[in-house]
Design a protein around this motif. Structure first.
Motif, mmCIF file in Angstrom:
data_model
loop_
_atom_site.group_PDB
_atom_site.id
_atom_site.type_symbol
_atom_site.label_atom_id
_atom_site.label_comp_id
_atom_site.label_asym_id
_atom_site.label_seq_id
_atom_site.Cartn_x
_atom_site.Cartn_y
_atom_site.Cartn_z
ATOM 1 N N GLY A 48 1.476 3.548 2.231
ATOM 2 C CA GLY A 48 2.268 3.781 3.449
ATOM 3 C C GLY A 48 3.448 2.830 3.557
ATOM 4 O O GLY A 48 4.552 3.226 3.963
ATOM 5 N N VAL A 49 3.229 1.568 3.187
ATOM 6 C CA VAL A 49 4.305 0.566 3.267
ATOM 7 C C VAL A 49 5.374 0.857 2.207
ATOM 8 O O VAL A 49 6.579 0.815 2.488
ATOM 9 C CB VAL A 49 3.724 -0.864 3.124
ATOM 10 C CG1 VAL A 49 4.830 -1.871 2.892
ATOM 11 C CG2 VAL A 49 2.920 -1.229 4.359
ATOM 12 N N PHE A 62 -1.337 8.708 6.795
ATOM 13 C CA PHE A 62 -2.744 8.531 7.212
ATOM 14 C C PHE A 62 -2.837 8.280 8.720
ATOM 15 O O PHE A 62 -3.776 8.719 9.378
ATOM 16 C CB PHE A 62 -3.393 7.360 6.459
ATOM 17 C CG PHE A 62 -3.506 7.596 4.976
ATOM 18 C CD1 PHE A 62 -3.893 8.828 4.477
ATOM 19 C CD2 PHE A 62 -3.222 6.582 4.070
ATOM 20 C CE1 PHE A 62 -3.988 9.055 3.110
ATOM 21 C CE2 PHE A 62 -3.315 6.795 2.704
ATOM 22 C CZ PHE A 62 -3.692 8.033 2.217
ATOM 23 N N VAL A 63 -1.844 7.569 9.258
ATOM 24 C CA VAL A 63 -1.815 7.333 10.709
ATOM 25 C C VAL A 63 -1.503 8.651 11.427
ATOM 26 O O VAL A 63 -2.102 8.983 12.448
ATOM 27 C CB VAL A 63 -0.778 6.237 11.076
ATOM 28 C CG1 VAL A 63 -0.660 6.078 12.588
ATOM 29 C CG2 VAL A 63 -1.143 4.917 10.420
ATOM 30 N N THR A 122 -7.188 0.723 9.738
ATOM 31 C CA THR A 122 -7.507 -0.501 8.985
ATOM 32 C C THR A 122 -8.846 -1.144 9.378
ATOM 33 O O THR A 122 -9.143 -2.255 8.951
ATOM 34 C CB THR A 122 -6.372 -1.530 9.165
ATOM 35 O OG1 THR A 122 -6.045 -1.586 10.552
ATOM 36 C CG2 THR A 122 -5.149 -1.165 8.365
ATOM 37 N N THR A 178 5.443 2.199 10.013
ATOM 38 C CA THR A 178 4.207 2.851 9.528
ATOM 39 C C THR A 178 3.151 3.037 10.621
ATOM 40 O O THR A 178 2.381 3.979 10.569
ATOM 41 C CB THR A 178 3.562 2.022 8.394
ATOM 42 O OG1 THR A 178 3.385 0.689 8.862
ATOM 43 C CG2 THR A 178 4.378 2.023 7.144
ATOM 44 N N CYS A 217 0.871 -1.179 0.000
ATOM 45 C CA CYS A 217 0.000 0.000 0.000
ATOM 46 C C CYS A 217 0.912 1.235 0.000
ATOM 47 O O CYS A 217 2.135 1.110 0.138
ATOM 48 C CB CYS A 217 -0.909 -0.007 1.236
ATOM 49 S SG CYS A 217 0.021 0.126 2.763
ATOM 50 N N SER A 255 -7.469 1.800 1.592
ATOM 51 C CA SER A 255 -6.608 0.818 0.916
ATOM 52 C C SER A 255 -7.038 -0.625 1.252
ATOM 53 O O SER A 255 -7.177 -1.470 0.375
ATOM 54 C CB SER A 255 -5.163 1.073 1.333
ATOM 55 O OG SER A 255 -4.354 0.001 1.034
ATOM 56 N N THR A 256 -7.267 -0.872 2.554
ATOM 57 C CA THR A 256 -7.631 -2.227 2.985
ATOM 58 C C THR A 256 -8.995 -2.623 2.427
ATOM 59 O O THR A 256 -9.169 -3.730 1.894
ATOM 60 C CB THR A 256 -7.662 -2.289 4.535
ATOM 61 O OG1 THR A 256 -6.432 -1.783 5.008
ATOM 62 C CG2 THR A 256 -7.869 -3.697 5.039
ATOM 63 N N CYS A 302 -8.435 4.212 6.376
ATOM 64 C CA CYS A 302 -7.727 4.288 5.098
ATOM 65 C C CYS A 302 -8.415 3.296 4.166
ATOM 66 O O CYS A 302 -8.588 2.129 4.532
ATOM 67 C CB CYS A 302 -6.272 3.904 5.325
ATOM 68 S SG CYS A 302 -5.456 3.231 3.905
HETATM 69 S S1 SF4 Z 1 -2.906 3.584 6.773
HETATM 70 FE FE1 SF4 Z 1 -3.356 2.671 4.795
HETATM 71 S S2 SF4 Z 1 -1.721 3.347 3.428
HETATM 72 FE FE2 SF4 Z 1 -1.061 3.720 5.538
HETATM 73 S S3 SF4 Z 1 0.112 1.897 6.079
HETATM 74 FE FE3 SF4 Z 1 -1.967 1.576 6.804
HETATM 75 S S4 SF4 Z 1 -2.980 0.480 5.102
HETATM 76 FE FE4 SF4 Z 1 -1.103 1.385 4.290
#
Ligand code: SF4
Length: 294
Positions: free
Chosen positions: A17-18, A99-100, A164, A74, A15, A193-194, A191
């Protein structure tokens, strides 16, 4: 090569962030010695091994005199810990996902504005522990709408969510909370993404004979993908690398789906795809081709 059809999820693998954290870490490795991550950077043993070869290993011992640079993962860390590190002799590189970070800022804002902060999430998760440190002394963590009786301040309540968590959990939670408090302020810090990865995986699982889910066995989001595929009644294998794939898994299989967790690198996904093409379907595995298909 086989004529097997492979449907690979567009959202398989790292994703945002990773990817950002891994890039930051490889860059730091190139710059100098004594680079460590605070705990494993991500839940993927192959990436951790690769980083160790580049000279970046995980550590929990921040008293280690060999540390010249410490990288924060992250998930983020509690504010007090971060401030302690800034006073140490080593350099700190903060790879907390933006995002965190945003969720941390909202938790602090709610606290500063006098709300009792509720963090919706898993109390054992490092991200939630970091959010707690920004949310003030009255903050509480709840992980379901069954726990609403724990809320003491019924006047001004503010909510942030572990990034998440599923959106439907937040919706249910807020639906029940809204009638119990006078003033409610909610920051949806989920977020997507998940959620998007899960949605795409579910759609692919419906269309294939077999699902391969790639990612660390210790990765919660990869396990969640495998559970989802299993629930769709499609034969599913959760693997870490291509070497785990057995010929008999894909014998006579026409369509294979591939998805991967947020901490699975692209090189692992590509190797899995190649191996399936090499040994799968009615190709080189010794099974006869249907007429007209070769
Ligand atoms: S918040 Fe979203 S983009 Fe950030 S590390 Fe977690 S899953 Fe990935």
């Amino acid at each position: 090569m086989s004529d097997i059809e492979i449907i690979k999820a567009k959202r398989a693998g790292f994703c945002f962030g990773v990817k950002r954290a891994v890039n930051i870490t490889f860059k730091a490795a190139k710059k100098g010695k004594g680079v460590f991550t605070l705990g494993p950077l991500i839940h993927n043993p192959q990436v951790i091994e690769k980083l160790c070869k580049e000279g970046v290993c995980p550590t929990e011992n921040t008293e280690d005199r060999n540390i010249q640079t410490l990288i924060i993962r992250t998930h983020g860390i509690p504010l007090e810990l971060y401030q302690t590190f800034l006073k140490k002799d080593f350099k700190v590189i903060d790879a907390t996902c933006p995002f965190v970070k945003k969720a941390q800022q909202y938790a602090k804002l709610l606290c500063d504005e006098g709300y009792q902060v509720i963090i919706l999430g898993d109390e054992k998760h490092p991200e939630v522990k970091s959010l707690m440190s920004y949310a003030g002394k009255d903050a509480i963590i709840l992980d379901s709408n069954q726990e609403l009786q724990k809320i003491k301040n019924k006047k001004r309540v503010g909510v942030v969510v572990q990034t998440t968590q599923p959106t439907n959990l937040l919706q249910e939670f807020i639906g029940k909370l809204v009638s119990r408090v006078s003033e409610l302020k909610v920051f949806n810090t989920i977020c997507n993404s998940t959620a998007l990865r899960l949605k795409e995986t579910k759609e692919i699982a419906r269309r294939v004979d077999l699902m391969i889910v790639a990612g660390g066995k210790n990765s919660a989001n990869t396990t969640q993908l495998a559970t989802l595929c299993n629930a769709s009644s499609v034969k599913t294998y959760h693997i870490e690398t291509s070497s785990e794939i057995k010929k008999e898994w894909i014998k006579d299989v026409a369509r294979v789906g591939i998805t991967a967790g947020a901490s699975t690198p692209e090189w692992i996904i590509s190797e899995i795809e190649s191996r399936i093409r090499d040994i799968g379907g009615n190709g080189d595995n010794g099974y006869p081709h249907e007429s007209g298909r070769n």
